[in-house]
Enzyme design. Structure first.
Site, PDB file in Angstrom:
ATOM      1  N   CYS A  10       0.878  -1.160   0.000  1.00  0.00           N
ATOM      2  CA  CYS A  10       0.000   0.000   0.000  1.00  0.00           C
ATOM      3  C   CYS A  10       0.916   1.210   0.000  1.00  0.00           C
ATOM      4  O   CYS A  10       2.116   1.086   0.251  1.00  0.00           O
ATOM      5  CB  CYS A  10      -0.893   0.035   1.246  1.00  0.00           C
ATOM      6  SG  CYS A  10      -2.179  -1.232   1.302  1.00  0.00           S
ATOM      7  N   GLY A  40      -0.627   0.233  -5.158  1.00  0.00           N
ATOM      8  CA  GLY A  40      -2.006  -0.174  -4.935  1.00  0.00           C
ATOM      9  C   GLY A  40      -2.937   0.436  -5.948  1.00  0.00           C
ATOM     10  O   GLY A  40      -2.888   1.646  -6.188  1.00  0.00           O
ATOM     11  N   ASN A 114       0.078   1.369   5.938  1.00  0.00           N
ATOM     12  CA  ASN A 114       0.681   0.387   5.037  1.00  0.00           C
ATOM     13  C   ASN A 114       1.301  -0.704   5.887  1.00  0.00           C
ATOM     14  O   ASN A 114       2.153  -0.428   6.727  1.00  0.00           O
ATOM     15  CB  ASN A 114       1.764   1.041   4.167  1.00  0.00           C
ATOM     16  CG  ASN A 114       2.574   0.015   3.385  1.00  0.00           C
ATOM     17  OD1 ASN A 114       2.066  -1.038   3.020  1.00  0.00           O
ATOM     18  ND2 ASN A 114       3.829   0.319   3.131  1.00  0.00           N
ATOM     19  N   TYR A 254      10.334  -5.821  -5.733  1.00  0.00           N
ATOM     20  CA  TYR A 254       9.021  -5.823  -6.374  1.00  0.00           C
ATOM     21  C   TYR A 254       8.179  -4.589  -6.110  1.00  0.00           C
ATOM     22  O   TYR A 254       7.628  -4.003  -7.027  1.00  0.00           O
ATOM     23  CB  TYR A 254       8.280  -7.085  -5.901  1.00  0.00           C
ATOM     24  CG  TYR A 254       6.871  -7.242  -6.391  1.00  0.00           C
ATOM     25  CD1 TYR A 254       6.596  -7.501  -7.731  1.00  0.00           C
ATOM     26  CD2 TYR A 254       5.799  -7.159  -5.510  1.00  0.00           C
ATOM     27  CE1 TYR A 254       5.288  -7.669  -8.179  1.00  0.00           C
ATOM     28  CE2 TYR A 254       4.494  -7.324  -5.939  1.00  0.00           C
ATOM     29  CZ  TYR A 254       4.242  -7.577  -7.281  1.00  0.00           C
ATOM     30  OH  TYR A 254       2.971  -7.732  -7.724  1.00  0.00           O
TER      31      TYR A 254
END
Length: 275
Positions: A10, A40, A114, A254
């Site tokens: 997030c 997100g 997050n 990632y």
């Protein structure tokens, strides 16, 4: 989860402008969220305060779809928190979209989170037994209720009490009518950084969001650190001296944008070194 995809990303931003008469905090938060869209794509939201009341706009979808110019024009204030969501706990519904806003007798709190809590079930059970009710299935609402529960002790104490109870990964941006707080978990699993604007401060999941607001990157928020920004200036509180920085490796592999710098390491450089 029912599939094998990663579900722990997030993005959060927080903006505090020193001039209380300024009303562009939401627009700056929008630019920050737009640069964090990769973290997100399910929902987006911004809460903003003009020192008296907190307004919020959030919906399912991308940042550019949720915030048309008309919405940003209505979100006037000098403090804002924003969020882009990829579900970590709870389903994909508007009830779980963030920031989450709680209005109660002593004021209002908006929270963007997050991360993921590992002890949210016993905490929710404890809160329900003492009269709290929940409108979402997100672990973020647990944090919000814990802060509201202790708010009579003052915001700083309420936030510190809450984050000493929760366990897991978290980077938080918390806002009241006149204050912005950022906090990072004791292991620094989820990233959070501090930047300076021409007339204020910004908190963000990644440094690329600070760049998008024409801000200057200052430093990463330390593991276990709480940053409090108000009209009195910026204050730092370290809750736990025995912190150990253990940034999630997937931030570099990632989650993060290649042009971001996380805990002093450029993401692109890390990816090159990892092959």
């Amino acid at each position: 989860m029912s599939d094998d995809k990663l579900h722990d990303e997030c993005g959060v931003v927080g903006v505090f402008l020193n001039n209380a008469k300024t009303d562009s905090a939401a627009t700056l938060a929008y630019y920050g969220l737009y640069s964090l869209q990769h973290r997100g794509q399910e929902s987006a939201g911004i809460a903003v305060s003009n020192d008296e009341v907190i307004k919020i706009q959030k919906a399912m979808g991308l940042v550019s779809d949720v915030f048309v110019p008309q919405h940003l024009a209505e979100l006037k204030g000098h403090i804002a928190v924003g969020h882009v969501r990829y579900a970590t706990a709870g389903g994909r519904t508007i009830e779980n979209a963030q920031p989450m806003l709680n209005k109660f007798k002593l004021g209002s709190i908006a929270l963007a989170h997050n991360g993921q809590l590992v002890n949210y079930e016993p905490l929710q059970e404890m809160l329900e037994e003492t009269g709290s009710t929940f409108t979402s299935t997100s672990d973020t609402e647990i944090i919000l209720k814990l802060i509201a529960r202790n708010y009579k002790k003052g915001l700083e104490q309420a936030v510190t009490n809450a984050i000493q109870v929760i366990k897991g990964s978290f980077a938080l941006c918390v806002m009241t009518e006149n204050c912005l707080i950022g906090a990072r978990d004791p292991y620094g699993i989820r990233p959070l950084c501090l930047g300076q604007l021409e007339d204020g401060w910004v908190l963000a999941s990644e440094s690329c969001a600070i760049d998008a607001m024409n801000g200057t990157f200052v430093r990463d928020v330390n593991p276990g650190e709480v940053i409090i920004i108000s009209a009195d200036g910026l204050k730092s509180v370290n809750l736990n001296e025995k912190t150990s920085k253990q940034t999630c490796i997937f931030e570099y592999v990632y989650f993060a944008r290649p042009d971001s710098i996380i805990d002093g390491i450029p993401v692109q450089y890390a990816r090159l070194k990892m092959g």
